[in-house]
Design a protein around this motif. Structure first.
Motif, PDB file in Angstrom:
ATOM      1  N   ARG A   1       8.180  -7.851  -1.915  1.00  0.00           N
ATOM      2  CA  ARG A   1       8.627  -9.208  -1.618  1.00  0.00           C
ATOM      3  C   ARG A   1       7.702 -10.242  -2.243  1.00  0.00           C
ATOM      4  O   ARG A   1       6.476 -10.117  -2.181  1.00  0.00           O
ATOM      5  CB  ARG A   1       8.675  -9.406  -0.096  1.00  0.00           C
ATOM      6  CG  ARG A   1       9.359 -10.693   0.357  1.00  0.00           C
ATOM      7  CD  ARG A   1       9.754 -10.586   1.829  1.00  0.00           C
ATOM      8  NE  ARG A   1       8.586 -10.310   2.656  1.00  0.00           N
ATOM      9  CZ  ARG A   1       8.084 -11.189   3.521  1.00  0.00           C
ATOM     10  NH1 ARG A   1       8.627 -12.382   3.653  1.00  0.00           N
ATOM     11  NH2 ARG A   1       7.039 -10.867   4.256  1.00  0.00           N
ATOM     12  N   TYR A   2       8.279 -11.237  -2.874  1.00  0.00           N
ATOM     13  CA  TYR A   2       7.598 -12.362  -3.523  1.00  0.00           C
ATOM     14  C   TYR A   2       6.941 -12.007  -4.850  1.00  0.00           C
ATOM     15  O   TYR A   2       6.319 -12.862  -5.484  1.00  0.00           O
ATOM     16  CB  TYR A   2       6.559 -13.024  -2.604  1.00  0.00           C
ATOM     17  CG  TYR A   2       7.125 -13.575  -1.320  1.00  0.00           C
ATOM     18  CD1 TYR A   2       8.231 -14.433  -1.334  1.00  0.00           C
ATOM     19  CD2 TYR A   2       6.573 -13.236  -0.097  1.00  0.00           C
ATOM     20  CE1 TYR A   2       8.757 -14.926  -0.157  1.00  0.00           C
ATOM     21  CE2 TYR A   2       7.098 -13.723   1.094  1.00  0.00           C
ATOM     22  CZ  TYR A   2       8.187 -14.570   1.056  1.00  0.00           C
ATOM     23  OH  TYR A   2       8.712 -15.060   2.225  1.00  0.00           O
ATOM     24  N   LEU A   3       7.043 -10.759  -5.283  1.00  0.00           N
ATOM     25  CA  LEU A   3       6.601 -10.452  -6.637  1.00  0.00           C
ATOM     26  C   LEU A   3       7.625 -11.009  -7.627  1.00  0.00           C
ATOM     27  O   LEU A   3       8.752 -11.341  -7.267  1.00  0.00           O
ATOM     28  CB  LEU A   3       6.452  -8.946  -6.836  1.00  0.00           C
ATOM     29  CG  LEU A   3       5.377  -8.222  -6.021  1.00  0.00           C
ATOM     30  CD1 LEU A   3       5.321  -6.753  -6.429  1.00  0.00           C
ATOM     31  CD2 LEU A   3       4.019  -8.868  -6.191  1.00  0.00           C
ATOM     32  N   ALA A   4       7.224 -11.088  -8.897  1.00  0.00           N
ATOM     33  CA  ALA A   4       8.141 -11.587  -9.918  1.00  0.00           C
ATOM     34  C   ALA A   4       9.399 -10.738  -9.964  1.00  0.00           C
ATOM     35  O   ALA A   4       9.357  -9.533  -9.679  1.00  0.00           O
ATOM     36  CB  ALA A   4       7.450 -11.584 -11.282  1.00  0.00           C
ATOM     37  N   SER A   5      10.516 -11.343 -10.315  1.00  0.00           N
ATOM     38  CA  SER A   5      11.799 -10.642 -10.364  1.00  0.00           C
ATOM     39  C   SER A   5      11.692  -9.398 -11.237  1.00  0.00           C
ATOM     40  O   SER A   5      11.184  -9.447 -12.358  1.00  0.00           O
ATOM     41  CB  SER A   5      12.876 -11.583 -10.919  1.00  0.00           C
ATOM     42  OG  SER A   5      14.107 -10.917 -11.039  1.00  0.00           O
ATOM     43  N   GLY A   6      12.159  -8.276 -10.713  1.00  0.00           N
ATOM     44  CA  GLY A   6      12.130  -7.021 -11.456  1.00  0.00           C
ATOM     45  C   GLY A   6      10.862  -6.221 -11.277  1.00  0.00           C
ATOM     46  O   GLY A   6      10.785  -5.069 -11.724  1.00  0.00           O
ATOM     47  N   SER A   7       9.848  -6.787 -10.615  1.00  0.00           N
ATOM     48  CA  SER A   7       8.578  -6.080 -10.424  1.00  0.00           C
ATOM     49  C   SER A   7       8.743  -4.930  -9.445  1.00  0.00           C
ATOM     50  O   SER A   7       9.451  -5.038  -8.445  1.00  0.00           O
ATOM     51  CB  SER A   7       7.495  -7.027  -9.909  1.00  0.00           C
ATOM     52  OG  SER A   7       7.209  -8.036 -10.854  1.00  0.00           O
ATOM     53  N   LYS A   8       8.066  -3.834  -9.719  1.00  0.00           N
ATOM     54  CA  LYS A   8       8.124  -2.644  -8.874  1.00  0.00           C
ATOM     55  C   LYS A   8       6.839  -2.416  -8.093  1.00  0.00           C
ATOM     56  O   LYS A   8       6.756  -1.520  -7.256  1.00  0.00           O
ATOM     57  CB  LYS A   8       8.415  -1.416  -9.725  1.00  0.00           C
ATOM     58  CG  LYS A   8       9.716  -1.483 -10.523  1.00  0.00           C
ATOM     59  CD  LYS A   8      10.936  -1.525  -9.627  1.00  0.00           C
ATOM     60  CE  LYS A   8      12.220  -1.477 -10.437  1.00  0.00           C
ATOM     61  NZ  LYS A   8      13.427  -1.538  -9.587  1.00  0.00           N
ATOM     62  N   GLY A   9       5.783  -3.194  -8.392  1.00  0.00           N
ATOM     63  CA  GLY A   9       4.508  -2.998  -7.719  1.00  0.00           C
ATOM     64  C   GLY A   9       3.428  -3.814  -8.390  1.00  0.00           C
ATOM     65  O   GLY A   9       3.706  -4.779  -9.101  1.00  0.00           O
ATOM     66  N   MET A  10       2.167  -3.416  -8.196  1.00  0.00           N
ATOM     67  CA  MET A  10       1.034  -4.142  -8.759  1.00  0.00           C
ATOM     68  C   MET A  10       0.010  -3.165  -9.325  1.00  0.00           C
ATOM     69  O   MET A  10      -0.210  -2.092  -8.769  1.00  0.00           O
ATOM     70  CB  MET A  10       0.375  -5.025  -7.694  1.00  0.00           C
ATOM     71  CG  MET A  10       1.283  -6.114  -7.156  1.00  0.00           C
ATOM     72  SD  MET A  10       0.427  -7.263  -6.054  1.00  0.00           S
ATOM     73  CE  MET A  10      -0.635  -8.116  -7.215  1.00  0.00           C
ATOM     74  N   ILE A  11      -0.625  -3.580 -10.424  1.00  0.00           N
ATOM     75  CA  ILE A  11      -1.702  -2.803 -11.035  1.00  0.00           C
ATOM     76  C   ILE A  11      -3.033  -3.385 -10.581  1.00  0.00           C
ATOM     77  O   ILE A  11      -3.274  -4.584 -10.754  1.00  0.00           O
ATOM     78  CB  ILE A  11      -1.620  -2.843 -12.577  1.00  0.00           C
ATOM     79  CG1 ILE A  11      -0.301  -2.247 -13.058  1.00  0.00           C
ATOM     80  CG2 ILE A  11      -2.795  -2.098 -13.198  1.00  0.00           C
ATOM     81  CD1 ILE A  11      -0.077  -2.408 -14.555  1.00  0.00           C
ATOM     82  N   GLY A  12      -3.878  -2.580  -9.987  1.00  0.00           N
ATOM     83  CA  GLY A  12      -5.201  -3.032  -9.588  1.00  0.00           C
ATOM     84  C   GLY A  12      -6.165  -2.996 -10.765  1.00  0.00           C
ATOM     85  O   GLY A  12      -6.277  -1.981 -11.447  1.00  0.00           O
ATOM     86  N   LEU A  13      -6.869  -4.112 -10.990  1.00  0.00           N
ATOM     87  CA  LEU A  13      -7.723  -4.216 -12.173  1.00  0.00           C
ATOM     88  C   LEU A  13      -9.178  -4.525 -11.849  1.00  0.00           C
ATOM     89  O   LEU A  13      -9.942  -4.889 -12.748  1.00  0.00           O
ATOM     90  CB  LEU A  13      -7.179  -5.292 -13.124  1.00  0.00           C
ATOM     91  CG  LEU A  13      -5.805  -4.996 -13.753  1.00  0.00           C
ATOM     92  CD1 LEU A  13      -5.357  -6.168 -14.614  1.00  0.00           C
ATOM     93  CD2 LEU A  13      -5.849  -3.717 -14.583  1.00  0.00           C
TER      94      LEU A  13
ATOM     95  N   THR B   1     -13.387  -0.708 -10.310  1.00  0.00           N
ATOM     96  CA  THR B   1     -13.636   0.431  -9.442  1.00  0.00           C
ATOM     97  C   THR B   1     -13.017   1.675 -10.069  1.00  0.00           C
ATOM     98  O   THR B   1     -12.256   1.591 -11.031  1.00  0.00           O
ATOM     99  CB  THR B   1     -13.034   0.207  -8.042  1.00  0.00           C
ATOM    100  OG1 THR B   1     -11.647  -0.142  -8.182  1.00  0.00           O
ATOM    101  CG2 THR B   1     -13.752  -0.901  -7.302  1.00  0.00           C
ATOM    102  N   THR B   2     -13.304   2.822  -9.504  1.00  0.00           N
ATOM    103  CA  THR B   2     -12.921   4.082 -10.140  1.00  0.00           C
ATOM    104  C   THR B   2     -11.417   4.301 -10.203  1.00  0.00           C
ATOM    105  O   THR B   2     -10.936   5.041 -11.059  1.00  0.00           O
ATOM    106  CB  THR B   2     -13.557   5.276  -9.399  1.00  0.00           C
ATOM    107  OG1 THR B   2     -13.180   5.215  -8.014  1.00  0.00           O
ATOM    108  CG2 THR B   2     -15.069   5.245  -9.526  1.00  0.00           C
ATOM    109  N   THR B   3     -10.654   3.667  -9.295  1.00  0.00           N
ATOM    110  CA  THR B   3      -9.207   3.881  -9.294  1.00  0.00           C
ATOM    111  C   THR B   3      -8.449   2.899 -10.177  1.00  0.00           C
ATOM    112  O   THR B   3      -7.242   3.024 -10.338  1.00  0.00           O
ATOM    113  CB  THR B   3      -8.635   3.777  -7.867  1.00  0.00           C
ATOM    114  OG1 THR B   3      -9.005   2.510  -7.319  1.00  0.00           O
ATOM    115  CG2 THR B   3      -9.131   4.901  -6.988  1.00  0.00           C
ATOM    116  N   SER B   4      -9.133   1.904 -10.744  1.00  0.00           N
ATOM    117  CA  SER B   4      -8.430   0.910 -11.566  1.00  0.00           C
ATOM    118  C   SER B   4      -7.854   1.572 -12.813  1.00  0.00           C
ATOM    119  O   SER B   4      -8.367   2.576 -13.311  1.00  0.00           O
ATOM    120  CB  SER B   4      -9.370  -0.227 -11.959  1.00  0.00           C
ATOM    121  OG  SER B   4     -10.364   0.236 -12.856  1.00  0.00           O
ATOM    122  N   LEU B   5      -6.790   0.985 -13.325  1.00  0.00           N
ATOM    123  CA  LEU B   5      -6.121   1.533 -14.497  1.00  0.00           C
ATOM    124  C   LEU B   5      -7.063   1.602 -15.689  1.00  0.00           C
ATOM    125  O   LEU B   5      -7.147   2.624 -16.383  1.00  0.00           O
ATOM    126  CB  LEU B   5      -4.898   0.683 -14.843  1.00  0.00           C
ATOM    127  CG  LEU B   5      -4.122   1.102 -16.092  1.00  0.00           C
ATOM    128  CD1 LEU B   5      -3.527   2.494 -15.911  1.00  0.00           C
ATOM    129  CD2 LEU B   5      -3.023   0.087 -16.401  1.00  0.00           C
TER     130      LEU B   5
END
Length: 373
Positions: free
Chosen positions: A107-119, A122-126
């Motif tokens: 909810r409230y993400l840009a239209s068509g967005s499926k999630g978020m990339i953490g940047l 830290t070790t789990t960042s893309l």
């Protein structure tokens, strides 16, 4: 994508994940990825997608919906494309699985967005995962497109060259660079207070409007021992936020410079708005006072043109896209996503530096340029 989030998350139900695997709690991998406990899905209402009891519990957020959610961490293969800076090359599968969480919190993400990339760093960042797995320099760069164009931008991992046709030169050669500032106090209590680079902080030394220095208390530009002050970048914040005394001086200076340019004030949703018909246009947007931000240690200032300083609220009204962040904010200056559009910004985590280009609009190109296959 979010510069201030740790974990990547998306709605897993929208994708085929044939090698999906949950990460168990009480494992070294869970500890390395900053899991904090064992999941008990029965405690969550509603239960998030693919929640696994005794999975590695992590917290992730949708800052636009002002919500944080717990779920188990999982992993699967990731496929990425290579580039020589001009065209898209081969597609590669990550040597090791990539960690992420599942959520339908879009909810409230840009239209068509499926999630978020953490940047965050830290070790789990893309970028951390891809740099490590593909043996690349630990760098990543973002080029955010204009919100008015409705086209995708670019993210690069591992360094340049960065080329945006029809401009044929490597943007990486002329970046304005400044050092990242160590920040030992976590600004987002969702995460463990351990990593000083969870967010990306820099020192700025000055703000000028039409080459005239904006007078304010410069002590707000430094981070004090309690973690207050300083400057950061945020893709979660739409427009740049300034501590109240900085904002007041900034608005006054811009208003004075606008009056010299015969710009006509009108009412609007921001504190400083103008009649759009009184402002001419160029390739860098509305012709308004230039805003120059001086980075510590940089040879040149970073200039914002009208395309990044003014937002159109109607055909008749343009407003200065900055707002008052309050008298006692955690961070004095938060450079928002709108101000970063059509600039390439590189985070070099090897040299602990940030580099930012001049506006791509000055080179007759944008962050929305597609790449040949």
């Amino acid at each position: 994508m979010a510069l201030g989030d740790q974990h990547t998350w998306f709605n897993c139900d929208d994708f085929d994940l044939p090698t999906y695997k949950s990460i168990s709690c009480n494992t070294e991998k869970c500890k390395r990825y900053r899991g904090y406990d064992c999941m008990d899905c029965s405690l969550l209402i509603p239960v998030p997608p693919r929640c696994i009891n005794n999975g590695c519990a992590v917290t992730y957020a949708n800052p636009y919906a002002l919500q944080a959610v717990n779920n188990s961490l999982a992993e699967d293969a990731l496929f990425v494309q290579s580039t020589n800076g001009v065209s898209v090359g081969l597609t590669y599968k990550s040597p090791q699985p990539f960690p992420f969480s599942c959520s339908d919190l879009v909810r409230y993400l840009a239209s068509g967005s499926k999630g978020m990339i953490g940047l965050v760093n830290t070790t789990t960042s893309l970028h951390a995962q891809m740099s490590s797995q593909f043996n690349l320099p630990h760098k990543f760069a973002l080029c955010l497109p204009s919100t008015s164009e409705h086209f995708p931008g670019h993210m690069f991992i591992g360094g340049g060259p960065y080329i945006f046709p029809p401009y044929s030169k490597n943007i990486a050669k002329k970046l304005i660079t400044t050092k990242l500032v160590s920040y030992p106090v976590d600004t987002d209590k969702i995460y463990t207070i351990t990593d000083p680079y969870d967010e990306y902080f820099i020192d700025i030394k000055s703000i000028s409007i039409d080459k005239k220095l904006v007078p304010f208390n410069a002590s707000f530009l430094s981070i004090n021992k309690d973690g207050f002050g300083g400057t950061t970048f945020s893709t979660k914040t739409p427009y740049t936020s300034l501590q109240t005394s900085i904002y007041t001086a900034f608005i006054s200076a811009f208003s004075e410079a606008a009056a010299h340019r015969k710009m006509k004030r009108v009412d609007g949703p921001f504190d400083l708005c103008f009649n759009a018909t009184s402002i001419s246009r160029s390739k860098t947007g509305p012709v308004v006072p230039h805003i120059d931000i001086g980075f510590a240690g940089a040879k040149n200032d970073w200039r914002l043109y009208g395309a990044n300083s003014m937002v159109s609220v109607s055909e008749q009204v343009l407003c200065l896209a900055f707002y008052d962040g309050g008298k006692y904010p955690r961070t004095s200056v938060i450079i928002g996503g709108y101000q970063l559009e059509n600039y390439l910004i590189e985070f070099d985590l090897v040299s602990s530096e940030v580099g930012i280009s001049s506006s791509l609009l000055t080179r007759n190109t944008t962050c929305s340029q597609s790449r040949a296959i």
